[in-house]
Design a protein around this motif. Structure first.
Motif, mmCIF file in Angstrom:
data_model
loop_
_atom_site.group_PDB
_atom_site.id
_atom_site.type_symbol
_atom_site.label_atom_id
_atom_site.label_comp_id
_atom_site.label_asym_id
_atom_site.label_seq_id
_atom_site.Cartn_x
_atom_site.Cartn_y
_atom_site.Cartn_z
ATOM 1 N N SER A 224 0.832 -1.202 0.000
ATOM 2 C CA SER A 224 0.000 0.000 0.000
ATOM 3 C C SER A 224 0.864 1.249 0.000
ATOM 4 O O SER A 224 2.081 1.194 0.228
ATOM 5 N N GLN A 225 0.247 2.396 -0.235
ATOM 6 C CA GLN A 225 0.983 3.653 -0.225
ATOM 7 C C GLN A 225 1.563 3.954 1.160
ATOM 8 O O GLN A 225 2.517 4.717 1.273
ATOM 9 N N GLU A 226 1.006 3.328 2.184
ATOM 10 C CA GLU A 226 1.541 3.485 3.540
ATOM 11 C C GLU A 226 2.614 2.461 3.863
ATOM 12 O O GLU A 226 3.121 2.419 4.984
ATOM 13 N N GLY A 227 2.954 1.611 2.889
ATOM 14 C CA GLY A 227 4.038 0.664 3.081
ATOM 15 C C GLY A 227 3.644 -0.667 3.686
ATOM 16 O O GLY A 227 4.512 -1.417 4.133
ATOM 17 N N VAL A 228 2.350 -0.979 3.713
ATOM 18 C CA VAL A 228 1.905 -2.248 4.283
ATOM 19 C C VAL A 228 2.027 -3.346 3.229
ATOM 20 O O VAL A 228 1.382 -3.297 2.182
ATOM 21 N N VAL A 229 2.865 -4.330 3.497
ATOM 22 C CA VAL A 229 3.071 -5.443 2.579
ATOM 23 C C VAL A 229 1.874 -6.390 2.658
ATOM 24 O O VAL A 229 1.444 -6.780 3.746
ATOM 25 N N GLY A 230 1.336 -6.761 1.496
ATOM 26 C CA GLY A 230 0.171 -7.631 1.455
ATOM 27 C C GLY A 230 -1.135 -6.887 1.289
ATOM 28 O O GLY A 230 -2.200 -7.501 1.264
ATOM 29 N N LYS A 231 -1.069 -5.569 1.168
ATOM 30 C CA LYS A 231 -2.260 -4.743 0.964
ATOM 31 C C LYS A 231 -2.043 -3.829 -0.245
ATOM 32 O O LYS A 231 -0.918 -3.389 -0.504
ATOM 33 N N VAL A 232 -3.127 -3.518 -0.962
ATOM 34 C CA VAL A 232 -3.003 -2.637 -2.114
ATOM 35 C C VAL A 232 -4.322 -1.887 -2.329
ATOM 36 O O VAL A 232 -5.403 -2.416 -2.057
ATOM 37 N N GLU A 233 -4.213 -0.644 -2.766
ATOM 38 C CA GLU A 233 -5.387 0.150 -3.092
ATOM 39 C C GLU A 233 -5.938 -0.298 -4.446
ATOM 40 O O GLU A 233 -5.198 -0.369 -5.419
ATOM 41 N N ARG A 234 -7.223 -0.589 -4.492
ATOM 42 C CA ARG A 234 -7.861 -1.003 -5.738
ATOM 43 C C ARG A 234 -8.855 0.063 -6.179
ATOM 44 O O ARG A 234 -9.380 0.825 -5.354
ATOM 45 N N VAL A 235 -9.141 0.078 -7.466
ATOM 46 C CA VAL A 235 -10.035 1.076 -8.037
ATOM 47 C C VAL A 235 -11.416 0.972 -7.398
ATOM 48 O O VAL A 235 -12.019 -0.113 -7.327
ATOM 49 N N GLY A 236 -11.913 2.097 -6.902
ATOM 50 C CA GLY A 236 -13.257 2.159 -6.391
ATOM 51 C C GLY A 236 -13.454 1.652 -4.983
ATOM 52 O O GLY A 236 -14.571 1.698 -4.457
ATOM 53 N N MET A 237 -12.375 1.166 -4.334
ATOM 54 C CA MET A 237 -12.495 0.665 -2.970
ATOM 55 C C MET A 237 -12.027 1.727 -1.983
ATOM 56 O O MET A 237 -11.128 2.516 -2.282
ATOM 57 N N THR A 238 -12.632 1.734 -0.806
ATOM 58 C CA THR A 238 -12.353 2.797 0.157
ATOM 59 C C THR A 238 -11.120 2.545 1.001
ATOM 60 O O THR A 238 -10.596 3.468 1.618
ATOM 61 N N LYS A 239 -10.642 1.303 1.043
ATOM 62 C CA LYS A 239 -9.429 1.007 1.799
ATOM 63 C C LYS A 239 -8.674 -0.136 1.122
ATOM 64 O O LYS A 239 -9.265 -0.890 0.327
ATOM 65 N N PRO A 240 -7.387 -0.266 1.389
ATOM 66 C CA PRO A 240 -6.595 -1.311 0.735
ATOM 67 C C PRO A 240 -7.144 -2.709 1.029
ATOM 68 O O PRO A 240 -7.695 -2.968 2.095
ATOM 69 N N SER A 241 -6.987 -3.596 0.055
ATOM 70 C CA SER A 241 -7.402 -4.986 0.230
ATOM 71 C C SER A 241 -6.201 -5.904 0.041
ATOM 72 O O SER A 241 -5.122 -5.473 -0.377
ATOM 73 N N THR A 242 -6.390 -7.178 0.327
ATOM 74 C CA THR A 242 -5.291 -8.142 0.347
ATOM 75 C C THR A 242 -4.810 -8.486 -1.061
ATOM 76 O O THR A 242 -5.598 -8.643 -1.982
ATOM 77 N N ALA A 243 -3.508 -8.621 -1.213
ATOM 78 C CA ALA A 243 -2.888 -9.117 -2.439
ATOM 79 C C ALA A 243 -1.500 -9.688 -2.065
ATOM 80 O O ALA A 243 -0.716 -8.984 -1.453
ATOM 81 N N CYS A 244 -1.264 -10.929 -2.314
ATOM 82 C CA CYS A 244 -2.096 -11.869 -3.038
ATOM 83 C C CYS A 244 -3.029 -12.618 -2.083
ATOM 84 O O CYS A 244 -2.559 -13.217 -1.104
ATOM 85 N N GLY A 245 -4.319 -12.557 -2.371
ATOM 86 C CA GLY A 245 -5.287 -13.189 -1.501
ATOM 87 C C GLY A 245 -5.128 -14.685 -1.406
ATOM 88 O O GLY A 245 -5.381 -15.280 -0.347
ATOM 89 N N ALA A 246 -4.700 -15.340 -2.490
ATOM 90 C CA ALA A 246 -4.556 -16.794 -2.484
ATOM 91 C C ALA A 246 -3.405 -17.229 -1.575
ATOM 92 O O ALA A 246 -3.559 -18.121 -0.735
ATOM 93 N N GLY A 247 -2.238 -16.597 -1.732
ATOM 94 C CA GLY A 247 -1.091 -16.965 -0.904
ATOM 95 C C GLY A 247 -1.281 -16.604 0.552
ATOM 96 O O GLY A 247 -1.033 -17.414 1.456
ATOM 97 N N ILE A 248 -1.753 -15.378 0.795
ATOM 98 C CA ILE A 248 -1.950 -14.926 2.173
ATOM 99 C C ILE A 248 -3.102 -15.689 2.822
ATOM 100 O O ILE A 248 -3.047 -16.045 4.003
ATOM 101 N N GLY A 249 -4.141 -15.986 2.026
ATOM 102 C CA GLY A 249 -5.253 -16.767 2.556
ATOM 103 C C GLY A 249 -4.819 -18.160 2.980
ATOM 104 O O GLY A 249 -5.270 -18.678 4.016
#
Length: 402
Positions: A224-249
């Motif tokens: 993320s822009q705040e430096g959180v590994v495993g999170k990313v801002e996506r288009v139209g979403m209000t807060k960062p979501s998980t990436a990669c969801g499969a590996g982290i899940g």
């Protein structure tokens, strides 16, 4: 004060002389960091080599962790995790690490807790996708790749953020095929080449006569822009979501099962790819990479970087298995003259959320850049390493034991 995770300065200095076409703003940050390094040395700041500093990280380093609700909490790194993410950069650049006051000053230059600072800390050797693709395309064209003789394939996670126009895949596809030759998708969740024997066979059968094959592969991770590994801002979403969801899940499921003392959940009927990732990741993780379970450090930056490196190992292992079925067949080389592999980690950078929006570029950390071909005399497989000559740096996967 912040722990001296100063891999950034070492990699910055090593990059300055090798990627001359880095944007001016980025070069300015590099220059500031180099200046701070010299200033700290002149002032007699206590420094340590990466080798001597590593045990201290294993014992004391704490990193901010992003919990599921988006809040941060402290989590300590294990010895193995410290080896993965701590700045063991003596292998990459013979520059001493600095004391905490100088680290804080350089963080100020980069922006502490930012996308850039996390890339430098956890993925030393990563560059913007445009820089990677430019180097790779130059190397391939020098080896005779053209629009008419090249088949391009990719084993990257099916997440939509990996298909943006400025992604490393899109740039390589345009450069190799002018976007007319298309892209054969070998990858499924987490970038694993789940197409299997039939998929690889179909892919290679599409190669032009006496043609060349290029495959880019690897997992991805958001920062993320705040430096959180495993999170990313996506288009139209209000807060960062998980990436990669499969590996982290899969990692989350393994931690929960370990905590509860049960086997991970199984649903082979509806979730075959994730089940495979979960079971194989379990074999890749070491005991001290599980952490203490759900709690402090569960979603910490160090943990997410570790999971990404282990997922890369899964992708590379399955890629080699798929390739071996084909390239060991002598008839394969009657049509194909060369197979080139570019493997690494895609690092997704999301745009700013809310009123601030910006066009941003993903990064790519290369680990493998090899050419495979058959020896004319006996069809023996010859593998040529193109990494150092192309990227003008040592391989962080090898040098740092990631």
């Amino acid at each position: 004060s912040r722990n001296p995770l100063f891999c950034s300065v070492c990699v910055i200095i090593s990059r300055q002389g090798t990627f001359g076409d880095i944007p001016f703003a980025t070069m300015a940050r590099f220059a500031i960091s180099a200046f701070l390094l010299a200033l700290a040395a002149a002032q007699g700041v206590n420094g340590f080599t990466a080798q001597s500093q590593a045990p201290a990280f294993a014992k004391s380093t704490t990193l901010s962790a992003a919990a599921e609700d988006g809040e941060r909490e402290a989590g300590s790194m294990t010895a193995r995790e410290a080896r993965v993410v701590a700045p063991a950069t003596a292998a990459l650049a013979a520059v001493p690490l600095l004391g905490s006051s100088a680290a804080n000053a350089a963080d100020a230059a980069f922006g502490a807790g930012s996308f850039q600072s996390s890339v430098a800390e956890y993925f030393p050797g990563a560059f913007p996708s445009s820089q990677i693709s430019k180097r790779v395309l130059t190397s391939l064209k020098n080896r005779g790749h053209s629009l008419d003789n090249t088949l391009f394939g990719a084993s990257i996670c099916s997440d939509e953020i990996n298909s943006v126009p400025n992604s490393v895949c899109a740039q390589l596809q345009k450069g190799l095929t002018d976007s007319k030759g298309g892209l054969f998708n070998l990858g499924g969740l987490a970038g694993l080449p789940f197409v299997g024997k039939s998929g690889f066979g179909a892919f290679f059968s599409h190669c032009p006569v006496d043609g060349k094959v290029v495959i880019v592969f690897g997992p991805h991770v958001g920062i993320s822009q705040e430096g959180v590994v495993g999170k990313v801002e996506r288009v139209g979403m209000t807060k960062p979501s998980t990436a990669c969801g499969a590996g982290i899940g899969a990692y989350k499921a393994l931690l929960q099962a370990r905590k509860d003392g049960v086997d991970p959940p199984s649903d082979w009927t509806m979730d075959k790819q994730e089940e495979w990732i979960l079971n194989e990741l379990k074999g890749k993780l070491h005991d001290d990479e599980y952490g203490s379970g759900i709690g402090a450090g569960f979603m910490g930056n160090g943990k997410m970087a570790t999971v990404t490196y282990r997922t890369y190992d899964l992708v590379w292992d399955l890629m080699k298995s798929g390739l071996d079925i084909s390239v060991t067949n002598p008839a394969f080389w009657e049509k194909v003259t060369e197979v080139t592999l570019l493997g690494g980690i895609v690092i997704n950078q999301g745009g700013y959320s809310g009123a601030k929006k910006a066009v941003v570029e993903d990064y790519f950390q290369p680990f493998v850049f090899q050419s495979w071909r058959a020896q004319e005399a006996d069809n023996a497989l010859v593998k040529e390493d193109l990494f150092k000559s192309t990227f003008q740096m040592k391989n962080p996967k090898i040098e740092l034991g990631l």
